[in-house]
Write a protein that holds these residues in place. Sequence first.
Motif, PDB file in Angstrom:
ATOM      1  N   LYS A 257       0.825  -1.218   0.000  1.00 66.00           N
ATOM      2  CA  LYS A 257       0.000   0.000   0.000  1.00 66.00           C
ATOM      3  C   LYS A 257       0.854   1.260   0.000  1.00 66.00           C
ATOM      4  CE  LYS A 257      -3.988  -1.989   2.392  1.00 66.00           C
ATOM      5  NZ  LYS A 257      -3.433  -3.261   2.897  1.00 66.00           N
ATOM      6  N   GLU A 258       1.975   1.205   0.730  1.00 63.64           N
ATOM      7  CA  GLU A 258       2.813   2.409   0.850  1.00 63.64           C
ATOM      8  C   GLU A 258       4.166   2.155   0.230  1.00 63.64           C
ATOM      9  OE1 GLU A 258       3.012   3.230   5.054  1.00 63.64           O
ATOM     10  OE2 GLU A 258       0.847   2.846   5.207  1.00 63.64           O
ATOM     11  N   LEU A 259       4.336   2.641  -0.993  1.00 60.47           N
ATOM     12  CA  LEU A 259       5.628   2.485  -1.661  1.00 60.47           C
ATOM     13  C   LEU A 259       6.404   3.787  -1.526  1.00 60.47           C
ATOM     14  CD1 LEU A 259       7.540   0.792  -3.371  1.00 60.47           C
ATOM     15  CD2 LEU A 259       6.316   1.555  -5.403  1.00 60.47           C
ATOM     16  N   GLY A 260       7.458   3.752  -0.704  1.00 64.81           N
ATOM     17  CA  GLY A 260       8.269   4.949  -0.483  1.00 64.81           C
ATOM     18  C   GLY A 260       9.664   4.765  -1.039  1.00 64.81           C
ATOM     19  N   THR A 261      10.439   5.859  -1.026  1.00 65.88           N
ATOM     20  CA  THR A 261      11.829   5.765  -1.472  1.00 65.88           C
ATOM     21  C   THR A 261      12.737   6.277  -0.368  1.00 65.88           C
ATOM     22  OG1 THR A 261      11.714   7.936  -2.502  1.00 65.88           O
ATOM     23  CG2 THR A 261      11.245   6.046  -3.925  1.00 65.88           C
TER      24      THR A 261
ATOM     25  N   ALA B 255      15.299   7.410  -5.982  1.00 66.27           N
ATOM     26  CA  ALA B 255      14.029   6.873  -6.503  1.00 66.27           C
ATOM     27  C   ALA B 255      14.096   5.363  -6.710  1.00 66.27           C
ATOM     28  CB  ALA B 255      13.685   7.571  -7.816  1.00 66.27           C
ATOM     29  N   ARG B 256      15.318   4.830  -6.765  1.00 69.19           N
ATOM     30  CA  ARG B 256      15.473   3.378  -6.978  1.00 69.19           C
ATOM     31  C   ARG B 256      15.631   2.605  -5.672  1.00 69.19           C
ATOM     32  NH1 ARG B 256      17.865   6.397 -10.235  1.00 69.19           N
ATOM     33  NH2 ARG B 256      19.619   6.522  -8.800  1.00 69.19           N
ATOM     34  N   ASP B 257      15.703   3.331  -4.566  1.00 66.08           N
ATOM     35  CA  ASP B 257      15.919   2.693  -3.257  1.00 66.08           C
ATOM     36  C   ASP B 257      14.555   2.615  -2.562  1.00 66.08           C
ATOM     37  OD1 ASP B 257      17.013   1.701  -0.986  1.00 66.08           O
ATOM     38  OD2 ASP B 257      18.200   3.476  -0.479  1.00 66.08           O
ATOM     39  N   LEU B 258      13.894   1.473  -2.693  1.00 67.05           N
ATOM     40  CA  LEU B 258      12.489   1.374  -2.284  1.00 67.05           C
ATOM     41  C   LEU B 258      12.320   0.915  -0.837  1.00 67.05           C
ATOM     42  CD1 LEU B 258      11.070  -0.416  -5.474  1.00 67.05           C
ATOM     43  CD2 LEU B 258      11.304   2.040  -5.046  1.00 67.05           C
ATOM     44  N   VAL B 259      11.210   1.333  -0.248  1.00 67.35           N
ATOM     45  CA  VAL B 259      10.818   0.824   1.077  1.00 67.35           C
ATOM     46  C   VAL B 259       9.289   0.768   1.117  1.00 67.35           C
ATOM     47  CG1 VAL B 259      10.844   3.103   2.196  1.00 67.35           C
ATOM     48  CG2 VAL B 259      11.160   1.033   3.576  1.00 67.35           C
TER      49      VAL B 259
ATOM     50  N   THR C  55      13.833  -5.921  -1.823  1.00 64.06           N
ATOM     51  CA  THR C  55      12.562  -5.184  -1.806  1.00 64.06           C
ATOM     52  C   THR C  55      12.058  -4.879  -3.217  1.00 64.06           C
ATOM     53  OG1 THR C  55      13.003  -4.248   0.357  1.00 64.06           O
ATOM     54  CG2 THR C  55      11.463  -3.048  -0.999  1.00 64.06           C
ATOM     55  N   THR C  56      12.977  -4.554  -4.129  1.00 66.51           N
ATOM     56  CA  THR C  56      12.542  -4.263  -5.507  1.00 66.51           C
ATOM     57  C   THR C  56      11.855  -5.483  -6.105  1.00 66.51           C
ATOM     58  OG1 THR C  56      14.396  -2.739  -5.734  1.00 66.51           O
ATOM     59  CG2 THR C  56      13.328  -3.422  -7.769  1.00 66.51           C
TER      60      THR C  56
ATOM     61  N   ASP D 107      22.701   2.797  -5.651  1.00 66.52           N
ATOM     62  CA  ASP D 107      23.630   3.926  -5.800  1.00 66.52           C
ATOM     63  C   ASP D 107      24.303   3.930  -7.189  1.00 66.52           C
ATOM     64  OD1 ASP D 107      25.722   5.813  -5.554  1.00 66.52           O
ATOM     65  OD2 ASP D 107      27.026   4.262  -4.703  1.00 66.52           O
ATOM     66  N   ARG D 108      24.046   4.978  -7.962  1.00 69.97           N
ATOM     67  CA  ARG D 108      24.598   5.035  -9.321  1.00 69.97           C
ATOM     68  C   ARG D 108      25.904   5.817  -9.380  1.00 69.97           C
ATOM     69  NH1 ARG D 108      19.171   5.535 -13.074  1.00 69.97           N
ATOM     70  NH2 ARG D 108      18.505   3.418 -12.596  1.00 69.97           N
ATOM     71  N   GLN D 109      26.216   6.521  -8.310  1.00 69.03           N
ATOM     72  CA  GLN D 109      27.409   7.355  -8.286  1.00 69.03           C
ATOM     73  C   GLN D 109      28.664   6.514  -8.197  1.00 69.03           C
ATOM     74  OE1 GLN D 109      25.204   9.858  -8.196  1.00 69.03           O
ATOM     75  NE2 GLN D 109      26.815  11.019  -9.234  1.00 69.03           N
TER      76      GLN D 109
END
Length: 292
Positions: free
Chosen positions: A45-49, A53-57, A116-117, A187-189
């Motif tokens: 129900k609650e998709l947060g970051t 934006a790619r680090d989901l919780v 999680t993804t 992390d893309r950096q």
Amino acid sequence: MSSLNPNGSKEREPYVVSGKGYTAVAINAAAKAGEYIKSRQGTVKELGTKSSARDLVTEVDKGAEQMIRRLVMTHYPDHAFLGEEGVEPGANAVTAALEELKDNEYLWIVDPVDGTTNFVHGFPFYTVSIALAVRGELTVGVIYDPVRDEMFVAEKGKGAYVHGVKTAVSSEAALDDSLIAIGFPPDRQFAQPTNLAAFQNILPKVRGVRAGGSAALHLAYVAAGRVSAYYEAGLSPWDCAAGVLLVKESGGVVTDMRGEPYHIGTRHIVASNGHIHEDILSSLKEAGATGF
Ligand code: IPD
Ligand code: CA
Ligand code: CA
């Protein structure tokens, strides 16, 4: 406790930990959390970051961690607890949290949902990971895959098991015959270029490469001999702790990407069947992808 050694001077008696009670608690917590997580697949129900934006919780990550924390604390209220959802995102916060907790005699290290993804997308490759470090030493490691109902359990010095059957790393002695697992943190950096360089170098050398999206489950698969090795730069203690003990107790080798011994703060990890470890380290060095 102390005693006199043959020279007459006092020395500390070896610290004996009976993992039994701890292991039972870890298994129980992993089973309960796993059941809950599986029951919630497809109903988030609650998709947060978090860090990006790619680090989901999700509320399931938080709920499962709370469930595990409560179960552990009911049995061991004076133990310390390091869970992913209790730490601010980012490598610096992870290092600070570990620094603060590492001197506790008993430290539980928990990833309530590793992958999680995958969980969010309904890709059935995610897991619960629970470890106990005693005086900084990994003593219990439990990884539970609720989708396949596989409970991987390791106790220091006593081997590792999946549903009562002893696990052992695979026997491939050459990269050519090896199946390798890798991963890509959000992390893309920093992590992405490192892991991409590593991937590009190893792919032509091996039988195949898999990136399943769960560090902990990949480590359990190294332990069970289902992949020959796994490596990834940019991980956190809760991704690795339980899996590292599983690999070691299954006869495998775990180091950082330069070949230095693993410790709970290691972020760039290589876990293998031992036979191909040096070849992997050479590939990482050649690719300039040791993460350092
Ligand atoms: C992630 C998974 C993924 C790995 C990342 C981890 P999470 O954990 O293990 O496979 O590539 O580095 O952060 O966020 O799903 O618990
Ligand atoms: Ca994780
Ligand atoms: Ca997680």
